[in-house]
Write a protein that holds these residues in place. Structure first.
Motif, PDB file in Angstrom:
ATOM      1  N   TYR A   1     -25.344  -0.192  30.316  1.00  0.00           N
ATOM      2  CA  TYR A   1     -25.028  -1.550  29.531  1.00  0.00           C
ATOM      3  C   TYR A   1     -23.240  -0.807  29.405  1.00  0.00           C
ATOM      4  CZ  TYR A   1     -27.293   1.013  25.517  1.00  0.00           C
ATOM      5  OH  TYR A   1     -27.621   1.673  25.370  1.00  0.00           O
TER       6      TYR A   1
ATOM      7  N   VAL B   1     -27.096  -7.691  21.563  1.00  0.00           N
ATOM      8  CA  VAL B   1     -26.325  -7.092  21.244  1.00  0.00           C
ATOM      9  C   VAL B   1     -25.135  -8.110  21.777  1.00  0.00           C
ATOM     10  CG1 VAL B   1     -24.686  -5.596  22.057  1.00  0.00           C
ATOM     11  CG2 VAL B   1     -27.124  -4.587  21.591  1.00  0.00           C
TER      12      VAL B   1
ATOM     13  N   TYR C   1     -20.305   4.949  19.936  1.00  0.00           N
ATOM     14  CA  TYR C   1     -20.048   4.151  19.209  1.00  0.00           C
ATOM     15  C   TYR C   1     -21.370   3.658  18.822  1.00  0.00           C
ATOM     16  CZ  TYR C   1     -19.498  -0.031  22.541  1.00  0.00           C
ATOM     17  OH  TYR C   1     -19.244  -0.802  23.838  1.00  0.00           O
ATOM     18  N   SER C   2     -21.476   3.384  17.448  1.00  0.00           N
ATOM     19  CA  SER C   2     -22.500   2.757  16.963  1.00  0.00           C
ATOM     20  C   SER C   2     -22.289   0.380  16.879  1.00  0.00           C
ATOM     21  CB  SER C   2     -23.229   3.079  15.553  1.00  0.00           C
ATOM     22  OG  SER C   2     -21.867   3.239  14.432  1.00  0.00           O
ATOM     23  N   LEU C   3     -22.749   0.459  16.845  1.00  0.00           N
ATOM     24  CA  LEU C   3     -22.501  -1.006  16.181  1.00  0.00           C
ATOM     25  C   LEU C   3     -23.257  -1.664  15.019  1.00  0.00           C
ATOM     26  CD1 LEU C   3     -24.555  -2.600  19.036  1.00  0.00           C
ATOM     27  CD2 LEU C   3     -21.975  -1.894  18.994  1.00  0.00           C
TER      28      LEU C   3
ATOM     29  N   GLU D   1     -26.677  -9.637  25.384  1.00  0.00           N
ATOM     30  CA  GLU D   1     -27.603  -8.849  26.131  1.00  0.00           C
ATOM     31  C   GLU D   1     -28.954  -8.300  25.670  1.00  0.00           C
ATOM     32  OE1 GLU D   1     -25.485  -5.365  27.731  1.00  0.00           O
ATOM     33  OE2 GLU D   1     -23.434  -6.534  27.423  1.00  0.00           O
TER      34      GLU D   1
ATOM     35  N   GLU E   1     -29.373   3.099  28.219  1.00  0.00           N
ATOM     36  CA  GLU E   1     -30.401   3.012  27.470  1.00  0.00           C
ATOM     37  C   GLU E   1     -31.786   3.535  28.066  1.00  0.00           C
ATOM     38  OE1 GLU E   1     -29.993   2.637  23.908  1.00  0.00           O
ATOM     39  OE2 GLU E   1     -31.190   2.692  23.056  1.00  0.00           O
TER      40      GLU E   1
ATOM     41  N   LYS F   1     -21.511  -9.127  22.399  1.00  0.00           N
ATOM     42  CA  LYS F   1     -19.761  -7.877  22.958  1.00  0.00           C
ATOM     43  C   LYS F   1     -19.046  -9.687  23.198  1.00  0.00           C
ATOM     44  CE  LYS F   1     -22.502  -4.302  25.004  1.00  0.00           C
ATOM     45  NZ  LYS F   1     -22.855  -3.751  26.057  1.00  0.00           N
TER      46      LYS F   1
ATOM     47  N   LYS G   1     -31.077  -5.869  23.402  1.00  0.00           N
ATOM     48  CA  LYS G   1     -31.090  -4.654  22.405  1.00  0.00           C
ATOM     49  C   LYS G   1     -32.514  -3.152  22.787  1.00  0.00           C
ATOM     50  CE  LYS G   1     -29.373  -2.147  18.825  1.00  0.00           C
ATOM     51  NZ  LYS G   1     -30.313  -1.212  18.000  1.00  0.00           N
ATOM     52  N   ILE G   2     -32.376  -3.015  24.172  1.00  0.00           N
ATOM     53  CA  ILE G   2     -33.193  -1.810  24.496  1.00  0.00           C
ATOM     54  C   ILE G   2     -33.206  -1.115  23.051  1.00  0.00           C
ATOM     55  CG2 ILE G   2     -34.591  -0.864  25.945  1.00  0.00           C
ATOM     56  CD1 ILE G   2     -33.024  -3.366  27.026  1.00  0.00           C
TER      57      ILE G   2
HETATM   58  N1  LIG Z   1     -25.374   1.553  20.138  1.00  0.00           N
HETATM   59  C1  LIG Z   1     -25.007   0.852  20.636  1.00  0.00           C
HETATM   60  O1  LIG Z   1     -24.155   0.503  21.330  1.00  0.00           O
HETATM   61  C2  LIG Z   1     -25.730  -0.080  21.642  1.00  0.00           C
HETATM   62  C3  LIG Z   1     -26.958   0.366  21.497  1.00  0.00           C
HETATM   63  C4  LIG Z   1     -27.624  -1.082  22.774  1.00  0.00           C
HETATM   64  C5  LIG Z   1     -28.709  -0.939  23.088  1.00  0.00           C
HETATM   65  N2  LIG Z   1     -29.954   0.063  21.987  1.00  0.00           N
HETATM   66  N3  LIG Z   1     -29.209  -1.699  23.947  1.00  0.00           N
HETATM   67  C6  LIG Z   1     -28.694  -2.060  24.744  1.00  0.00           C
HETATM   68  C7  LIG Z   1     -27.298  -2.317  24.039  1.00  0.00           C
HETATM   69  C8  LIG Z   1     -26.661  -3.502  25.524  1.00  0.00           C
HETATM   70  N4  LIG Z   1     -26.936  -3.681  26.601  1.00  0.00           N
HETATM   71  O2  LIG Z   1     -25.578  -2.953  25.037  1.00  0.00           O
HETATM   72  C9  LIG Z   1     -26.799  -1.567  23.557  1.00  0.00           C
HETATM   73  S1  LIG Z   1     -25.230  -1.324  23.258  1.00  0.00           S
END
Ligand SMILES: NC(=O)c1cc2c(N)ncc(C(N)=O)c2s1
Length: 323
Positions: A227, A289, A87-89, A118, A175, A291, A120-121
């Motif tokens: 993650y 991110v 999924y995307s966010l 967390e 990632e 959650k 976001k890398i």
């Molecule tokens: N598109 C996504 O669901 C996510 C993208 C990323 C990202 N680029 N870096 C860390 C997390 C994380 N720690 O959840 C997530 S989750």
């Protein structure tokens, strides 16, 4: 052991010892960023293993460290349909967006919730599938449903375990990224060779994983943070925070800067902390991110067509270009 030719029985025993020792050293170096031996000791043991495997190729195993240097040239990347959608966010760009998110979540959950926060890398999303503890497939996110099979290139990413600490079947997401130092070094080498340079570490990581020559991918010092658990198998975690600890225990590299926040104010403090610390990190991040920590509440809240209702990505403004 000396250069004398070992019998097959001696070689079998010695190569097993060397694999265990070298894989442990590599785990400490690549996953824990905490090497316990000098490079020359690793190199000497590695050379001994290569000599044994050259004499007795039948002793080469799936998890031998000699199999991580690539060497295959692929014709292309097959398509992979993800068993669970990647999924995307939804994004947040202000504290107000964040407060709106928290209000929606608490209303849907019918109670206050805790959040796992967390970094976001800024890399390339990957999915890793393991069967009975062995790495069997790695894929890009693609459109979230169909990605590309980049297993051979991911086998050269040293922080990705070929064999888990437990012989379980799971699918995990994370990632793949290139550190700022590896990015600067790569672009310097490319500039000196008269090649185009990469615009940013994310493009460099993506370009490296799309190499058909796995030896090139292997040379690019790629790294990972895992993650998300897509298929839990026998994993027991009931919260995101616990899942991250379980991922580490299985042998995955998981980002240590996670934080369990009981209120959205705590979340905001964490966002401000890492907005300030962003330039000190060894890798690029483009936000945070957030959650809902409890998996039962995540299940209650579910997904919209595009994204989970129980998570949001707070995006930092692009870093000022270094002058
Ligand atoms: N598109 C996504 O669901 C996510 C993208 C990323 C990202 N680029 N870096 C860390 C997390 C994380 N720690 O959840 C997530 S989750």
């Amino acid at each position: 052991m000396s250069e004398k030719l070992l019998t097959l029985e001696e070689a079998t025993e010695r190569s097993k010892e060397l694999r265990q020792q070298l894989n442990q050293y590599a785990f400490e170096y690549y996953d824990e960023d905490n090497p316990t031996v000098e490079d020359y000791i690793y190199d000497r043991l590695y050379t001994e293993l290569v000599q044994i495997e050259t004499t007795y190729p039948e002793l080469i195993t799936f998890d031998s460290p000699t199999q991580r240097v690539g060497g295959k040239v692929l014709k292309g990347f097959e398509k992979v349909t993800h068993s669970v959608q990647m999924y995307s966010l939804n994004d947040a760009f202000s504290k107000e967006d964040l407060l709106d998110f928290d209000e929606r979540v608490q209303k849907l959950a019918g109670k206050p919730v805790s959040y796992c926060c967390e970094l976001k890398i800024d890399g390339l999303a990957i999915s890793l599938k393991y069967e009975n503890g062995r790495f069997v497939q790695g894929a890009t996110r693609g459109d979230g449903n169909v990605g590309e099979n980049i297993t051979e290139n991911l086998k050269t990413v040293k922080s990705i375990p070929m064999v888990l600490k437990e012989p379980i079947s799971v699918e995990v997401r994370g990632e793949c990224y290139m550190s700022k130092q590896a990015f600067a070094q790569l672009n310097q080498e490319r500039e000196e060779a008269g090649q185009d340079v990469f615009a940013n570490p994310r493009n460099a990581a993506a370009g490296s994983l799309r190499q058909l020559d796995t030896k090139i991918a292997s040379s690019r010092q790629l790294n990972t943070f895992l993650y998300t658990v897509a298929d839990f198998g026998p994993m027991k975690a009931e919260t995101q925070f616990d899942a991250l600890n379980e991922l580490s225990a299985l042998g995955f590299r998981s980002n240590p800067k996670k934080k369990l926040c009981e209120t959205i104010e705590e979340v905001w403090a964490y966002i401000e902390e890492f907005h300030e610390k962003r330039s000190e990190l060894a890798y690029e991040i483009d936000g945070i991110v957030i959650k809902v920590n409890d998996f039962d509440i995540q299940d209650e809240l579910g997904f919209t067509v595009k994204a989970p209702r129980w998570a949001i990505a707070y995006k930092f403004p692009p870093e000022e270009a270094k002058t």
